[in-house]
Design a protein around this motif. Structure first.
Motif, PDB file in Angstrom:
ATOM      1  N   GLU A   5       0.892  -1.160  -0.034  1.00 14.19           N
ATOM      2  CA  GLU A   5       0.054  -0.139  -0.062  1.00 14.19           C
ATOM      3  C   GLU A   5       1.005   1.269  -0.096  1.00 14.19           C
ATOM      4  O   GLU A   5       0.451   2.185  -0.697  1.00 14.19           O
ATOM      5  CB  GLU A   5      -1.078   0.124   1.341  1.00 14.19           C
ATOM      6  CG  GLU A   5      -2.129  -1.200   1.120  1.00 14.19           C
ATOM      7  CD  GLU A   5      -2.797  -1.062   2.373  1.00 14.19           C
ATOM      8  OE1 GLU A   5      -2.753  -0.256   3.418  1.00 14.19           O
ATOM      9  OE2 GLU A   5      -3.878  -1.578   2.304  1.00 14.19           O
ATOM     10  N   ASP A 243      -6.586   5.557   2.270  1.00 11.40           N
ATOM     11  CA  ASP A 243      -7.446   4.055   1.956  1.00 11.40           C
ATOM     12  C   ASP A 243      -8.254   4.487   0.498  1.00 11.40           C
ATOM     13  O   ASP A 243      -8.406   4.013  -0.190  1.00 11.40           O
ATOM     14  CB  ASP A 243      -8.136   3.590   3.023  1.00 11.40           C
ATOM     15  CG  ASP A 243      -7.294   2.841   3.974  1.00 11.40           C
ATOM     16  OD1 ASP A 243      -6.261   2.481   3.576  1.00 11.40           O
ATOM     17  OD2 ASP A 243      -7.616   2.564   5.074  1.00 11.40           O
ATOM     18  N   LEU A 246      -6.309   5.170  -2.704  1.00  8.16           N
ATOM     19  CA  LEU A 246      -5.989   3.905  -3.195  1.00  8.16           C
ATOM     20  C   LEU A 246      -7.149   3.297  -3.637  1.00  8.16           C
ATOM     21  O   LEU A 246      -7.006   2.888  -5.052  1.00  8.16           O
ATOM     22  CB  LEU A 246      -5.311   3.073  -2.242  1.00  8.16           C
ATOM     23  CG  LEU A 246      -3.915   3.342  -1.666  1.00  8.16           C
ATOM     24  CD1 LEU A 246      -3.503   2.501  -0.518  1.00  8.16           C
ATOM     25  CD2 LEU A 246      -2.968   3.515  -2.728  1.00  8.16           C
TER      26      LEU A 246
END
Length: 332
Positions: A5, A243, A246
Motif C-alpha cells: 500500500e 485508503d 488507493l
C-alpha cells in the motif's frame, strides 16, 4: 500488505519522507514555520502528513480546488464532474465573475464558489458549504433569482428587439455540503437531492431553475464501495484519506493524474502553508457564522417558548377572572 500500500501511495503522491524531513522543509523559511506553528494541532498534523506523502489534501477548500480543478487551465476536469452529475455532455465556454451581482451575502457559510457558462449558454454555479444553511430553500430561491436576472439582462442586451424568453437557458445551482443541514439529514440515507418542478394537474412547463444538493457527510456514512464514476468524484472531492485515495485510483485510474498535481504542493511548503492559512481563515469565519446562526435560532426558540407560556398564563388568568365573576354573580 502495508509495504504494498505504501508503494502504491508513493506512485500517486511521490516518495515518502520521514516526519523530521517534512518538518525541516517547513523550518527552512522562518516566517513559514511561524505561520505553521499558529495552526491548530490537527491542521499541523495534516500539513506534515501531506508533506510526508502519507495523505492527500482537502480539495474542496477554495484555494486547493481552484489549483487542481482550475476552470481556466484544466476545464476538462470540471467538465467531467459536471457531465457526470448532470447526466449530459457539459462544455465550459467561460468563467463568470461575481461583479455586478445584485445579491450580496453577509456572514456566508460558503467556502468555495465557481460560476461557469456552458456552450449552450446555461449557467452552472458550484459551491461548497462547510455547514448547510437552515433556510436552504429561501436562500437558494433568492440566489437563483439573482442568476436568472443576470442572464436575462445580458441576453436581452445582446438580442435587443429580437429578444425572446426562449433565448434564456437553464441555470444550475450545485451545492456540496460538508455537513448537511437538518432538512437533508431527515431524508437519510439519500445524499443527492435534485429539484423537480410539477403541477398537480399534470401540465408541463419548462422551468430554467435546477437545484442539486449533495450531502457529502451522508455519502461517506452510506458508501461501501466506489460503484460509479459519480461516486469516484464525490470521494475525490471530499476525502484525503490514504485508503480512499488507493481505492479511487484502483477503480478509476484517471484520478492518478489529479493526485500527481496535488503532490506538487509537497515541493513548495511555503505556498502550501499559506493556502492552508487562507483555508483556516475561511473555516474560522464559517464556524463563527454558523455558531451565531445557531445561537440566534436558540434565542428565537426560547423567546417563542416564553411567549407561549406568557400567553398560556394570560389565558389562565382570564379564565380564573371569568369563573370568579360567574361565581360572584351566582352568589348574588
Amino acid at each position: 500488505m502495508i509495504t504494498t500500500e505504501n508503494n502504491l501511495l508513493q506512485e500517486v503522491l511521490g516518495t515518502q519522507l520521514s516526519r523530521q524531513e517534512a518538518l525541516q522543509m517547513i523550518e527552512i523559511v522562518p516566517e513559514t514555520y511561524e505561520k505553521f506553528q499558529s495552526f491548530p494541532p490537527e491542521f499541523q498534523e495534516h500539513v506534515l502528513e501531506f508533506i510526508q506523502g502519507v495523505r492527500g489534501l482537502p480539495i474542496l477548500y477554495d484555494s486547493f480546488f481552484k489549483k487542481i480543478l482550475d476552470p481556466y487551465t484544466t476545464p476538462e476536469r470540471l467538465e467531467r464532474f459536471l457531465s457526470s452529475l448532470l447526466n449530459q455532455k457539459i462544455k465550459i465556454a467561460g468563467i463568470l465573475t461575481r461583479e455586478g451581482s445584485q445579491l450580496i451575502e453577509k456572514g456566508s457559510l460558503v467556502i468555495m464558489d465557481i460560476l461557469v457558462e456552458t456552450e449552450d449558454g446555461s449557467f452552472v454555479n458550484v459551491e461548497m458549504q462547510k455547514h448547510g444553511y437552515d433556510f436552504t430553500g429561501e436562500r437558494s430561491t433568492c440566489y437563483m433569482s439573482d442568476l436568472i436576472m443576470r442572464q436575462y439582462t445580458r441576453v436581452k442586451s445582446e438580442k435587443k428587439e429580437n429578444f425572446s424568453f426562449k433565448d434564456l437557458k437553464s441555470v444550475y445551482l450545485i451545492v456540496l455540503m460538508e455537513h448537511s443541514s437538518k432538512n437533508f439529514r431527515k431524508v437519510y440515507p439519500h445524499y443527492i437531492h435534485r429539484s423537480e418542478h410539477s403541477f398537480d394537474t399534470g401540465a408541463e412547463m419548462n422551468f430554467l431553475t435546477n437545484y442539486i444538493y449533495i450531502s457529502l457527510d451522508t455519502f461517506h456514512s452510506v458508501r461501501q464501495n466506489i460503484n460509479s464514476y459519480l461516486d469516484a468524484w464525490f470521494t475525490f472531492l471530499s476525502s484525503d484519506a490514504p485508503d480512499d485515495i488507493l481505492h479511487l485510483i484502483e477503480a478509476y485510474p484517471e484520478f492518478k493524474a489529479y493526485y500527481h498535481d496535488i503532490a506538487l504542493f509537497r515541493k513548495n511548503p511555503k505556498e502550501l502553508i499559506y493556502m492552508y492559512s487562507e483555508a483556516l481563515l475561511q473555516i474560522d469565519k464559517n464556524t463563527a457564522n454558523y455558531m451565531i446562526e445557531e445561537m440566534k435560532k436558540e434565542v428565537d426558540e426560547l423567546q417563542n417558548l416564553v411567549a407561549e407560556k406568557d400567553s398560556a398564563l394570560a389565558e389562565k388568568d382570564a379564565l380564573i377572572a371569568e369563573l370568579k365573576k360567574q361565581l360572584e354573580a351566582h352568589q348574588n
